[in-house]
Scaffold this motif. Structure first.
Motif, PDB file in Angstrom:
ATOM      1  N   MET A  64     -18.865  28.066  -9.402  1.00 24.96           N
ATOM      2  CA  MET A  64     -18.888  29.109 -10.403  1.00 24.96           C
ATOM      3  C   MET A  64     -17.551  29.843 -10.379  1.00 24.96           C
ATOM      4  O   MET A  64     -16.942  29.980  -9.322  1.00 24.96           O
ATOM      5  CB  MET A  64     -20.004  30.113 -10.113  1.00 24.96           C
ATOM      6  N   SER A  65     -17.149  30.292 -11.539  1.00 25.07           N
ATOM      7  CA  SER A  65     -15.922  31.066 -11.632  1.00 25.07           C
ATOM      8  C   SER A  65     -15.883  31.721 -13.015  1.00 25.07           C
ATOM      9  O   SER A  65     -16.839  31.646 -13.785  1.00 25.07           O
ATOM     10  CB  SER A  65     -14.690  30.181 -11.424  1.00 25.07           C
ATOM     11  N   LYS A  66     -14.762  32.342 -13.268  1.00 27.10           N
ATOM     12  CA  LYS A  66     -14.485  32.958 -14.560  1.00 27.10           C
ATOM     13  C   LYS A  66     -13.025  32.652 -14.858  1.00 27.10           C
ATOM     14  O   LYS A  66     -12.187  32.663 -13.954  1.00 27.10           O
ATOM     15  CB  LYS A  66     -14.739  34.464 -14.464  1.00 27.10           C
ATOM     16  N   SER A  67     -12.707  32.404 -16.100  1.00 26.62           N
ATOM     17  CA  SER A  67     -11.354  31.951 -16.436  1.00 26.62           C
ATOM     18  C   SER A  67     -10.275  32.924 -15.966  1.00 26.62           C
ATOM     19  O   SER A  67      -9.200  32.501 -15.560  1.00 26.62           O
ATOM     20  CB  SER A  67     -11.229  31.703 -17.940  1.00 26.62           C
ATOM     21  N   ASP A  68     -10.555  34.225 -15.988  1.00 32.22           N
ATOM     22  CA  ASP A  68      -9.524  35.192 -15.599  1.00 32.22           C
ATOM     23  C   ASP A  68      -9.622  35.618 -14.132  1.00 32.22           C
ATOM     24  O   ASP A  68      -8.966  36.566 -13.710  1.00 32.22           O
ATOM     25  CB  ASP A  68      -9.573  36.420 -16.512  1.00 32.22           C
ATOM     26  N   SER A  69     -10.416  34.903 -13.346  1.00 33.09           N
ATOM     27  CA  SER A  69     -10.564  35.234 -11.929  1.00 33.09           C
ATOM     28  C   SER A  69      -9.786  34.246 -11.065  1.00 33.09           C
ATOM     29  O   SER A  69      -9.703  33.055 -11.380  1.00 33.09           O
ATOM     30  CB  SER A  69     -12.041  35.196 -11.518  1.00 33.09           C
ATOM     31  N   THR A  70      -9.239  34.741  -9.970  1.00 36.77           N
ATOM     32  CA  THR A  70      -8.559  33.874  -9.006  1.00 36.77           C
ATOM     33  C   THR A  70      -9.539  33.316  -7.980  1.00 36.77           C
ATOM     34  O   THR A  70      -9.148  32.552  -7.106  1.00 36.77           O
ATOM     35  CB  THR A  70      -7.458  34.649  -8.264  1.00 36.77           C
ATOM     36  N   LEU A  71     -10.829  33.693  -8.117  1.00 35.92           N
ATOM     37  CA  LEU A  71     -11.857  33.276  -7.178  1.00 35.92           C
ATOM     38  C   LEU A  71     -12.803  32.256  -7.805  1.00 35.92           C
ATOM     39  O   LEU A  71     -12.965  32.215  -9.025  1.00 35.92           O
ATOM     40  CB  LEU A  71     -12.697  34.480  -6.734  1.00 35.92           C
TER      41      LEU A  71
END
Length: 190
Positions: free
Chosen positions: A1-8
């Motif tokens: 799981m992630s989000k496009s603007d996250s570095t995680l």
């Protein structure tokens, strides 16, 4: 799981508090990805690990619930248990945890231990990464002891392990890579 603007990114490993962790990331607008096919190797990975035998007990109970919940457990015999412990891994709930980490840059990961401190540590980590929350107060989801069928299967296998050192040794041998990996890393304790 992630989000496009996250570095995680979060690497989902079944039976490692994943049913609790995933909804918390969904709260932040995260989506499901595959770090291999979606090429997320550049992101910092959040990984939750668990004692392999504890995880297997929970995992085999999950597998039995999903595939064989109507099995008459009153007549299970040594042949049945020999078969189970010869195979050990029946699905992603019962297989090696290291298989979920293939090709990850392990120095770009934060590892959490799945124990009573996990919720607090997870919450602290997100707070320190500009994701304020109070997840440390949220109850775990899909806990084996809370479901009578899953709990029945876990108890059966737990008692077999307690009374048969051969089976426990087979599990320890099978999960040797997991144990070796777990003993080689530092876990987040913040």
């Amino acid at each position: 799981m992630s989000k496009s603007d996250s570095t995680l990114m979060y690497v989902h490993i079944p039976k490692n508090a994943s049913s609790w962790t995933k909804p918390n990331f969904l709260n932040w607008g995260w989506s499901f990805y595959n770090y291999h096919t979606d090429n997320l190797y550049h992101k910092h990975a959040i990984v939750v690990l668990r004692d392999p035998i504890e995880r297997w007990l929970s995992g085999i109970a999950e597998y039995m619930f999903l595939k064989h919940k109507d099995l008459d457990t009153a007549n299970l015999n040594n042949e049945y248990f020999n078969l189970v412990f010869e195979r050990i891994a029946f699905d992603d709930h019962t297989d090696l945890q290291v298989l979920f980490l293939q090709n990850l840059n392990l120095s770009n990961c934060t590892f959490f231990w799945c124990d009573t401190e996990y919720r607090k540590n997870f919450s602290n980590f997100l707070n320190s990464n500009s994701m304020p929350n109070n997840y440390d107060s949220y109850d775990y989801q899909h806990v084996t002891k809370d479901d009578p069928v899953r709990f029945k299967f876990k108890k059966i296998f737990q008692e077999i392990l307690e009374n048969n050192s051969k089976y426990k040794q087979q599990l320890e041998w099978y999960f040797e890579k997991d144990y070796k990996f777990i003993n080689s890393i530092n876990f987040y304790a913040g």
